[in-house]
Scaffold this motif. Structure first.
Motif, mmCIF file in Angstrom:
data_model
loop_
_atom_site.group_PDB
_atom_site.id
_atom_site.type_symbol
_atom_site.label_atom_id
_atom_site.label_comp_id
_atom_site.label_asym_id
_atom_site.label_seq_id
_atom_site.Cartn_x
_atom_site.Cartn_y
_atom_site.Cartn_z
ATOM 1 N N LEU A 30 0.950 -1.311 0.021
ATOM 2 C CA LEU A 30 -0.038 -0.045 -0.055
ATOM 3 C C LEU A 30 0.924 1.077 -0.034
ATOM 4 O O LEU A 30 0.526 2.302 -0.716
ATOM 5 N N ASP A 31 1.909 1.222 0.873
ATOM 6 C CA ASP A 31 3.044 2.344 0.627
ATOM 7 C C ASP A 31 3.329 2.577 -0.735
ATOM 8 O O ASP A 31 3.444 3.787 -0.929
ATOM 9 N N ALA A 32 3.665 1.454 -1.339
ATOM 10 C CA ALA A 32 4.272 1.760 -2.464
ATOM 11 C C ALA A 32 3.369 2.244 -3.427
ATOM 12 O O ALA A 32 3.546 3.066 -4.439
ATOM 13 N N ALA A 33 1.958 1.649 -3.206
ATOM 14 C CA ALA A 33 1.274 2.111 -4.342
ATOM 15 C C ALA A 33 1.000 3.534 -4.175
ATOM 16 O O ALA A 33 0.526 4.554 -5.084
ATOM 17 N N ILE A 34 0.566 4.027 -2.887
ATOM 18 C CA ILE A 34 0.221 5.344 -2.642
ATOM 19 C C ILE A 34 1.447 6.346 -3.215
ATOM 20 O O ILE A 34 1.025 7.461 -3.876
ATOM 21 N N ALA A 35 2.796 6.033 -2.917
ATOM 22 C CA ALA A 35 3.719 6.591 -3.411
ATOM 23 C C ALA A 35 3.572 6.864 -5.025
ATOM 24 O O ALA A 35 3.847 7.949 -5.762
#
Length: 75
Positions: A30-35
């Motif tokens: 999720l962190d990577a997708a948001i970034a």
């Protein structure tokens, strides 16, 4: 199975560790997708907000599971 002594059985501990690994993986994804969304100008504010809420839910669940594995010594 837990016999009420506050200690986890081997199977229960292993199940918690597997769930922790899965939750941490989802949190990182999720962190990577948001970034990616923020950097690529594809920022859908509602979707990002939902993803951030999901990350918070995951973080809380991770903390609860970690507490079960490492209970407070001062009780």
């Amino acid at each position: 199975m837990n016999s009420g002594s506050g200690r986890l059985g081997n199977e229960e501990e292993e199940a918690i560790r597997r769930e922790l690994a899965d939750l941490r993986h989802e949190h990182r994804d999720l962190d990577a997708a948001i970034a990616f969304m923020l950097e690529s100008n594809r920022a859908d504010a509602i979707r990002i907000q939902r993803m951030k809420k999901r990350k918070l839910v995951l973080k809380d669940r991770i903390a609860r599971l970690e507490d079960r594995l490492l209970p407070d010594i001062i009780a």
